[in-house]
Design a protein around this motif. Structure first.
Motif, PDB file in Angstrom:
ATOM      1  N   ARG A   1     -41.104 -33.285 -16.489  1.00 33.61           N
ATOM      2  CA  ARG A   1     -39.485 -33.597 -16.403  1.00 33.61           C
ATOM      3  C   ARG A   1     -38.890 -32.259 -16.151  1.00 33.61           C
ATOM      4  NH1 ARG A   1     -39.105 -35.400 -21.433  1.00 33.61           N
ATOM      5  NH2 ARG A   1     -39.157 -37.482 -20.889  1.00 33.61           N
ATOM      6  N   ARG A   2     -39.579 -31.051 -16.480  1.00 35.39           N
ATOM      7  CA  ARG A   2     -38.970 -29.963 -16.346  1.00 35.39           C
ATOM      8  C   ARG A   2     -39.250 -29.365 -14.896  1.00 35.39           C
ATOM      9  NH1 ARG A   2     -40.296 -24.903 -19.846  1.00 35.39           N
ATOM     10  NH2 ARG A   2     -38.426 -24.180 -18.641  1.00 35.39           N
ATOM     11  N   ILE A   3     -40.182 -29.835 -14.183  1.00 34.83           N
ATOM     12  CA  ILE A   3     -40.355 -29.561 -12.788  1.00 34.83           C
ATOM     13  C   ILE A   3     -39.373 -30.303 -11.824  1.00 34.83           C
ATOM     14  CG2 ILE A   3     -41.960 -29.869 -10.786  1.00 34.83           C
ATOM     15  CD1 ILE A   3     -44.144 -29.090 -12.746  1.00 34.83           C
ATOM     16  N   VAL A   4     -39.347 -31.866 -12.136  1.00 34.37           N
ATOM     17  CA  VAL A   4     -38.380 -32.580 -11.304  1.00 34.37           C
ATOM     18  C   VAL A   4     -36.960 -32.243 -11.702  1.00 34.37           C
ATOM     19  CG1 VAL A   4     -40.113 -34.474 -10.981  1.00 34.37           C
ATOM     20  CG2 VAL A   4     -38.444 -34.207 -12.834  1.00 34.37           C
ATOM     21  N   ASN A   5     -36.721 -31.436 -12.776  1.00 33.80           N
ATOM     22  CA  ASN A   5     -35.224 -31.190 -13.168  1.00 33.80           C
ATOM     23  C   ASN A   5     -35.017 -29.787 -12.604  1.00 33.80           C
ATOM     24  OD1 ASN A   5     -34.585 -33.630 -13.962  1.00 33.80           O
ATOM     25  ND2 ASN A   5     -35.409 -32.980 -15.971  1.00 33.80           N
ATOM     26  N   VAL A   6     -36.170 -29.015 -12.287  1.00 36.01           N
ATOM     27  CA  VAL A   6     -36.142 -27.473 -11.760  1.00 36.01           C
ATOM     28  C   VAL A   6     -35.460 -26.689 -12.894  1.00 36.01           C
ATOM     29  CG1 VAL A   6     -35.709 -25.919  -9.969  1.00 36.01           C
ATOM     30  CG2 VAL A   6     -35.885 -28.076  -9.345  1.00 36.01           C
TER      31      VAL A   6
ATOM     32  N   PRO B   1     -43.163 -21.046 -14.973  1.00 37.71           N
ATOM     33  CA  PRO B   1     -41.721 -21.386 -15.626  1.00 37.71           C
ATOM     34  C   PRO B   1     -41.691 -22.587 -16.343  1.00 37.71           C
ATOM     35  CG  PRO B   1     -42.043 -21.648 -13.190  1.00 37.71           C
ATOM     36  CD  PRO B   1     -43.445 -21.013 -13.789  1.00 37.71           C
ATOM     37  N   PHE B   2     -42.654 -23.761 -16.019  1.00 32.29           N
ATOM     38  CA  PHE B   2     -42.096 -25.064 -16.703  1.00 32.29           C
ATOM     39  C   PHE B   2     -43.119 -25.455 -17.739  1.00 32.29           C
ATOM     40  CE2 PHE B   2     -38.913 -24.974 -13.393  1.00 32.29           C
ATOM     41  CZ  PHE B   2     -39.452 -24.966 -12.279  1.00 32.29           C
TER      42      PHE B   2
ATOM     43  N   PHE C   1     -35.681 -23.737  -6.700  1.00 32.12           N
ATOM     44  CA  PHE C   1     -34.186 -24.487  -6.356  1.00 32.12           C
ATOM     45  C   PHE C   1     -34.352 -24.465  -4.991  1.00 32.12           C
ATOM     46  CE2 PHE C   1     -32.011 -25.581  -9.898  1.00 32.12           C
ATOM     47  CZ  PHE C   1     -31.886 -24.629 -10.903  1.00 32.12           C
ATOM     48  N   GLY C   2     -34.877 -23.704  -4.119  1.00 32.97           N
ATOM     49  CA  GLY C   2     -34.913 -23.739  -2.732  1.00 32.97           C
ATOM     50  C   GLY C   2     -35.287 -24.977  -2.149  1.00 32.97           C
ATOM     51  N   GLN C   3     -35.940 -25.895  -2.751  1.00 34.51           N
ATOM     52  CA  GLN C   3     -36.145 -27.265  -2.243  1.00 34.51           C
ATOM     53  C   GLN C   3     -35.240 -27.633  -1.556  1.00 34.51           C
ATOM     54  OE1 GLN C   3     -39.198 -28.348  -1.891  1.00 34.51           O
ATOM     55  NE2 GLN C   3     -40.077 -26.428  -2.755  1.00 34.51           N
ATOM     56  N   GLY C   4     -33.877 -27.915  -2.352  1.00 36.46           N
ATOM     57  CA  GLY C   4     -32.831 -28.372  -1.890  1.00 36.46           C
ATOM     58  C   GLY C   4     -32.284 -27.629  -0.522  1.00 36.46           C
ATOM     59  N   PHE C   5     -32.460 -26.328  -0.789  1.00 33.84           N
ATOM     60  CA  PHE C   5     -32.027 -25.572   0.230  1.00 33.84           C
ATOM     61  C   PHE C   5     -33.055 -25.896   1.349  1.00 33.84           C
ATOM     62  CE2 PHE C   5     -33.085 -21.641   2.673  1.00 33.84           C
ATOM     63  CZ  PHE C   5     -31.881 -21.211   2.866  1.00 33.84           C
ATOM     64  N   PHE C   6     -34.121 -25.897   1.014  1.00 33.31           N
ATOM     65  CA  PHE C   6     -35.067 -26.094   1.894  1.00 33.31           C
ATOM     66  C   PHE C   6     -34.908 -27.269   3.087  1.00 33.31           C
ATOM     67  CE2 PHE C   6     -39.444 -26.804   3.954  1.00 33.31           C
ATOM     68  CZ  PHE C   6     -39.875 -25.397   4.325  1.00 33.31           C
TER      69      PHE C   6
END
Ligand SMILES: CCc1cccc(CC)c1NC(=O)n1cc2c(c1)/C(=N\C(=O)c1ccc(N3CCN(C)CC3)cc1)N=N2
Length: 282
Positions: A225-230, A214-215, A253-258
């Motif tokens: 940059r694309r990874i850290v900005n998801v 995806p990135f 995005f689940g990182q935040g969720f996680f």
């Protein structure tokens, strides 16, 4: 793996190269080659990974190799390539690995371009089961990518190459008493230990369905940059179900969720102070 005719008798001596008939090379990695081989007595087919000791010295990978062998011999799961054993001679270290007849999954992916949702779902489920098994044993692979995934004769996925895996520090992470006074990075650190593999599940699911990760970007800097900005976008073709997109979104995005969802069982159940004192561990 081959056993003596008399099952009750443990093998009297270690393996040596004389026990194997070496076949064609299957591939080469940074530190060695892998050959298909047959154990001479039982005719059992294996893959023999050969690493030259001078390479081990040159790249100073003694600890990494030791860790890889300790971890992979300790794992027994249908979706993890078995390491049956190992031996060495003057110049080389040999790893006796399970032979995956179907070859490398990424070659199947490159040949087809992208996979059907059914096949992608089967592979993601196998990966999730294998990673859950690893995480229960406090092992994090850390290098899950299509190049490290093999297929057996039934097309079943096998995770290979534990060269970058680690035994998580979770034992020392078992929380003593309350979490209330722990800094965020401590609380998140344990959760993030495993999240690196869970993140990869989403990346691989995307790559199975769209044929590219995806990135992907022109430069490493842009990919970073694309990874850290998801910076996650879904092309309009090939058509992909909302459920699949949701899984990918939650795994990335689940990182935040996680982080928000981290709860005590993710961190190892708190031990009462008495046990902590005896273990002397945080
Ligand atoms: C040293 C090579 C290497 C470097 C880095 C990482 C890894 C892990 C994947 C490895 N491989 C490794 O450790 N490997 C451990 C292994 C292993 C590799 C393997 N099989 C194959 O590599 C293979 C390849 C192609 C194949 N055919 C292709 C053509 N088809 C028509 C018929 C089937 C059949 C089997 N079995 N155990």
């Amino acid at each position: 793996m081959a056993e003596n005719k008399n099952k009750s008798e443990p093998r009297q001596r270690g393996w040596s190269i004389a026990d194997f008939e070496i076949g064609k090379p299957l591939g080469r990695g940074k530190f060695g080659r892998v050959y298909v081989a047959r154990e001479a007595k039982s005719k059992y087919i294996v893959a023999l990974k050969v690493i030259f000791k001078e390479q081990i010295d040159k790249y100073n990978i003694h600890h990494q190799l030791k860790r890889e062998m300790e971890i992979q011999t300790s794992l027994s799961h249908p979706n993890i390539l078995r390491l049956y054993g190992w031996f060495h001679d003057e110049q080389r270290v040999f790893m006796i690995l399970e032979y995956a007849h179907g070859g490398e999954l990424f070659k199947e992916l490159r040949k087809c371009g992208y996979l059907s949702e059914k096949k992608a779902a089967t592979y993601v489920a196998s990966l999730a089961n294998a990673l859950a098994y690893c995480h229960e044993k406090d092992v994090i692979h850390r290098d899950i990518k299509p190049e490290n995934l093999l297929l057996d004769h039934e097309g079943r996925l096998k995770i290979a190459d534990f060269g970058w895996s680690v035994q998580s520090r979770s034992k020392r992470h078992t929380m003593c008493g309350t979490l209330d006074y722990l800094a965020p990075e401590m609380v998140e650190n344990k959760a993030h230990d495993y999240a690196v593999d869970n993140w990869t599940l989403g990346i691989l699911c995307y790559e199975f369905l769209y044929g590219a990760p995806p990135f992907e970007a022109e430069s490493q800097r842009d990919t970073f940059r694309r990874i850290v900005n998801v910076d996650l976008t879904f092309p309009s073709t090939p058509p992909v179900s909302a459920e699949a997109k949701n899984l990918i979104t939650r795994a990335t995005f689940g990182q935040g969720f996680f982080k928000e969802a981290v709860s005590s069982e993710d961190l190892g159940a708190p031990m009462d102070n008495q046990e902590c004192k005896s273990n002397g561990q945080l």
